[in-house]
Design a protein around this motif. Structure first.
Motif, PDB file in Angstrom:
ATOM      1  N   TYR A 176    -109.162  14.645  -1.769  1.00  0.00           N
ATOM      2  CA  TYR A 176    -110.504  14.747  -1.208  1.00  0.00           C
ATOM      3  C   TYR A 176    -111.275  15.902  -1.846  1.00  0.00           C
ATOM      4  O   TYR A 176    -110.701  16.746  -2.509  1.00  0.00           O
ATOM      5  N   SER A 227    -122.180  10.646   2.615  1.00  0.00           N
ATOM      6  CA  SER A 227    -121.049  10.441   1.706  1.00  0.00           C
ATOM      7  C   SER A 227    -119.733  10.878   2.342  1.00  0.00           C
ATOM      8  O   SER A 227    -118.674  10.372   1.991  1.00  0.00           O
ATOM      9  N   THR A 228    -119.804  11.788   3.307  1.00  0.00           N
ATOM     10  CA  THR A 228    -118.568  12.280   3.919  1.00  0.00           C
ATOM     11  C   THR A 228    -117.969  11.294   4.912  1.00  0.00           C
ATOM     12  O   THR A 228    -116.795  11.405   5.262  1.00  0.00           O
ATOM     13  N   ASP A 260    -118.507   7.846   4.352  1.00  0.00           N
ATOM     14  CA  ASP A 260    -118.352   6.613   3.576  1.00  0.00           C
ATOM     15  C   ASP A 260    -116.889   6.469   3.157  1.00  0.00           C
ATOM     16  O   ASP A 260    -116.367   7.314   2.434  1.00  0.00           O
ATOM     17  N   ASN A 304    -115.584   4.746   1.016  1.00  0.00           N
ATOM     18  CA  ASN A 304    -115.430   4.504  -0.420  1.00  0.00           C
ATOM     19  C   ASN A 304    -115.578   5.769  -1.262  1.00  0.00           C
ATOM     20  O   ASN A 304    -115.524   5.698  -2.484  1.00  0.00           O
ATOM     21  N   THR A 305    -115.780   6.917  -0.598  1.00  0.00           N
ATOM     22  CA  THR A 305    -115.856   8.178  -1.335  1.00  0.00           C
ATOM     23  C   THR A 305    -114.680   9.064  -0.939  1.00  0.00           C
ATOM     24  O   THR A 305    -114.053   8.851   0.091  1.00  0.00           O
ATOM     25  N   ASN A 306    -114.424  10.060  -1.769  1.00  0.00           N
ATOM     26  CA  ASN A 306    -113.362  11.018  -1.448  1.00  0.00           C
ATOM     27  C   ASN A 306    -113.946  12.290  -0.828  1.00  0.00           C
ATOM     28  O   ASN A 306    -113.237  13.270  -0.647  1.00  0.00           O
ATOM     29  N   ARG A 307    -115.216  12.280  -0.491  1.00  0.00           N
ATOM     30  CA  ARG A 307    -115.879  13.472   0.045  1.00  0.00           C
ATOM     31  C   ARG A 307    -115.621  13.599   1.545  1.00  0.00           C
ATOM     32  O   ARG A 307    -115.706  12.613   2.278  1.00  0.00           O
ATOM     33  N   SER A 349    -116.134  12.380   9.547  1.00  0.00           N
ATOM     34  CA  SER A 349    -115.726  12.503   8.154  1.00  0.00           C
ATOM     35  C   SER A 349    -114.205  12.435   8.003  1.00  0.00           C
ATOM     36  O   SER A 349    -113.677  11.706   7.168  1.00  0.00           O
TER      37      SER A 349
END
Length: 127
Positions: free
Chosen positions: A77, A87-88, A90, A92-95, A110
């Motif tokens: 992450y 984005s945190t 989502d 599909n993200t690593n955030r 998140s």
């Protein structure tokens, strides 16, 4: 316990589960049962991401203790600069949200992606 035809959802992380507020380190411990096994999810989310720890443990009735089923390396992450954003949360993200974020609800939303990933691996091992 869910039957074989029902998809069991991962445990839900809430703002109340987060200990540490805006501190440098936040701790989360969640208990759940899956496939007849007691599980304990342990997140140690550190301001220095490489010092974080994300694990799911299963209780061994034989040894009467907790055993690590799966862990995720922290560098899986990445924190975003500033407060949590879309984005945190989502998947599909690593955030993920930084532990210094003011809103525990934002952190819980998140960090749910970490709980989901740990659950996915635990399910594979236990099914």
């Amino acid at each position: 316990m869910a039957d074989n035809n029902t998809v069991q959802q991962p445990p839900k992380l809430t703002a109340a589960d987060i200990i540490g507020g805006r501190d440098q380190v936040n701790h989360v411990t969640i208990a759940a049962e899956r496939h007849g096994v007691q599980l304990r999810y342990v997140l140690r989310v550190d301001h220095y991401l490489n010092q974080s720890r994300f694990i799911v443990e299963g209780f061994s009735k034989v040894d009467l203790g907790w055993k690590v089923l799966w862990s995720i390396t922290p560098n899986t992450y990445a924190y975003i600069p500033g407060p949590a954003d879309r984005s945190t949360t989502d998947p599909n993200t690593n955030r993920i949200a930084n532990p210094a974020d003011m809103e525990n609800a934002a952190k819980a939303a998140s960090w749910q992606k970490i709980i989901n990933a740990l659950t996915e691996h635990a399910d594979r091992l236990l099914s």
